[in-house]
Design a protein around this motif. Structure first.
Motif, mmCIF file in Angstrom:
data_model
loop_
_atom_site.group_PDB
_atom_site.id
_atom_site.type_symbol
_atom_site.label_atom_id
_atom_site.label_comp_id
_atom_site.label_asym_id
_atom_site.label_seq_id
_atom_site.Cartn_x
_atom_site.Cartn_y
_atom_site.Cartn_z
ATOM 1 N N LYS A 4 3.488 6.647 1.639
ATOM 2 C CA LYS A 4 2.211 7.308 1.927
ATOM 3 C C LYS A 4 2.442 8.524 2.819
ATOM 4 N N TYR A 5 3.286 8.368 3.814
ATOM 5 C CA TYR A 5 3.606 9.463 4.729
ATOM 6 C C TYR A 5 4.230 10.641 3.979
ATOM 7 N N GLU A 6 5.188 10.361 3.120
ATOM 8 C CA GLU A 6 5.847 11.432 2.359
ATOM 9 C C GLU A 6 4.852 12.166 1.461
ATOM 10 N N LYS A 7 3.962 11.421 0.834
ATOM 11 C CA LYS A 7 2.929 12.044 0.009
ATOM 12 C C LYS A 7 2.012 12.909 0.867
ATOM 13 N N ALA A 8 1.658 12.393 2.043
ATOM 14 C CA ALA A 8 0.739 13.117 2.927
ATOM 15 C C ALA A 8 1.347 14.405 3.448
ATOM 16 N N VAL A 9 2.632 14.386 3.756
ATOM 17 C CA VAL A 9 3.282 15.616 4.221
ATOM 18 C C VAL A 9 3.303 16.645 3.094
ATOM 19 N N GLY A 10 3.469 16.190 1.876
ATOM 20 C CA GLY A 10 3.486 17.088 0.723
ATOM 21 C C GLY A 10 2.117 17.636 0.367
ATOM 22 N N ASN A 11 1.079 16.826 0.548
ATOM 23 C CA ASN A 11 -0.279 17.256 0.206
ATOM 24 C C ASN A 11 -1.289 16.361 0.931
ATOM 25 N N PRO A 12 -1.572 16.682 2.184
ATOM 26 C CA PRO A 12 -2.447 15.828 3.000
ATOM 27 C C PRO A 12 -3.822 15.565 2.386
ATOM 28 N N GLY A 13 -4.393 16.562 1.747
ATOM 29 C CA GLY A 13 -5.730 16.426 1.183
ATOM 30 C C GLY A 13 -5.824 15.445 0.031
ATOM 31 N N GLN A 14 -4.699 15.145 -0.604
ATOM 32 C CA GLN A 14 -4.717 14.167 -1.689
ATOM 33 C C GLN A 14 -4.621 12.742 -1.169
ATOM 34 N N VAL A 15 -4.129 12.584 0.042
ATOM 35 C CA VAL A 15 -3.958 11.256 0.622
ATOM 36 C C VAL A 15 -5.120 10.897 1.537
ATOM 37 N N TYR A 16 -5.606 11.891 2.269
ATOM 38 C CA TYR A 16 -6.671 11.665 3.242
ATOM 39 C C TYR A 16 -7.895 12.500 2.895
ATOM 40 N N GLY A 17 -9.055 11.901 3.051
ATOM 41 C CA GLY A 17 -10.301 12.602 2.759
ATOM 42 C C GLY A 17 -10.673 13.633 3.800
ATOM 43 N N ARG A 18 -10.271 13.363 5.045
ATOM 44 C CA ARG A 18 -10.581 14.286 6.134
ATOM 45 C C ARG A 18 -9.534 14.114 7.230
ATOM 46 N N PRO A 19 -9.368 15.111 8.075
ATOM 47 C CA PRO A 19 -8.342 15.040 9.122
ATOM 48 C C PRO A 19 -8.478 13.829 10.048
ATOM 49 N N ASP A 25 -5.093 6.280 10.811
ATOM 50 C CA ASP A 25 -4.098 5.572 9.999
ATOM 51 C C ASP A 25 -3.084 4.891 10.914
ATOM 52 N N GLU A 26 -3.164 3.588 11.001
ATOM 53 C CA GLU A 26 -2.291 2.830 11.897
ATOM 54 C C GLU A 26 -0.860 2.703 11.384
ATOM 55 N N GLU A 27 -0.627 3.103 10.149
ATOM 56 C CA GLU A 27 0.727 3.034 9.589
ATOM 57 C C GLU A 27 1.598 4.196 10.066
ATOM 58 N N LEU A 28 0.986 5.253 10.571
ATOM 59 C CA LEU A 28 1.725 6.437 10.988
ATOM 60 C C LEU A 28 1.939 6.460 12.497
ATOM 61 N N SER A 29 3.110 6.941 12.891
ATOM 62 C CA SER A 29 3.364 7.165 14.314
ATOM 63 C C SER A 29 2.639 8.436 14.734
ATOM 64 N N ALA A 30 2.565 8.666 16.028
ATOM 65 C CA ALA A 30 1.918 9.879 16.536
ATOM 66 C C ALA A 30 2.630 11.124 16.001
ATOM 67 N N GLU A 31 3.947 11.088 15.939
ATOM 68 C CA GLU A 31 4.706 12.239 15.435
ATOM 69 C C GLU A 31 4.436 12.471 13.952
ATOM 70 N N GLN A 32 4.341 11.414 13.174
ATOM 71 C CA GLN A 32 4.035 11.556 11.753
ATOM 72 C C GLN A 32 2.628 12.120 11.561
#
Length: 75
Positions: A4-19, A25-32
């Motif tokens: 999910k993280y790799e997809k989000a870095v490539g295209n955040p808008g396709q993974v997340y509806g809003r910032p 997202d509890e799966e991501l670290s603060a740095e991610q």
């Protein structure tokens, strides 16, 4: 298969509806989260520049929302 993280870095808008969704997202670290939001910020800036040059695709810029989310992450 991409995470999910790799997809989000490539295209955040396709993974997340809003910032804000990135922040919650509890799966991501603060740095991610920062990396995803920075990528989204770069895309939003590019979108605004393209629109100013007459090449806009009709998409609404989320730059203000992205910057607000980055600010929350930093505090």
């Amino acid at each position: 298969m991409q995470t999910k993280y790799e997809k989000a870095v490539g295209n955040p808008g396709q993974v997340y509806g809003r910032p804000e969704d990135v922040l919650s997202d509890e799966e991501l670290s603060a740095e991610q989260k920062r990396e995803v939001l920075k990528e989204w910020e770069a895309e939003a800036i590019h979108l605004q520049e393209s629109a100013a040059e007459g090449f806009g695709g009709g998409e609404r810029s989320r730059l203000d929302e992205i910057e607000a989310a980055l600010s929350k992450l930093e505090s």
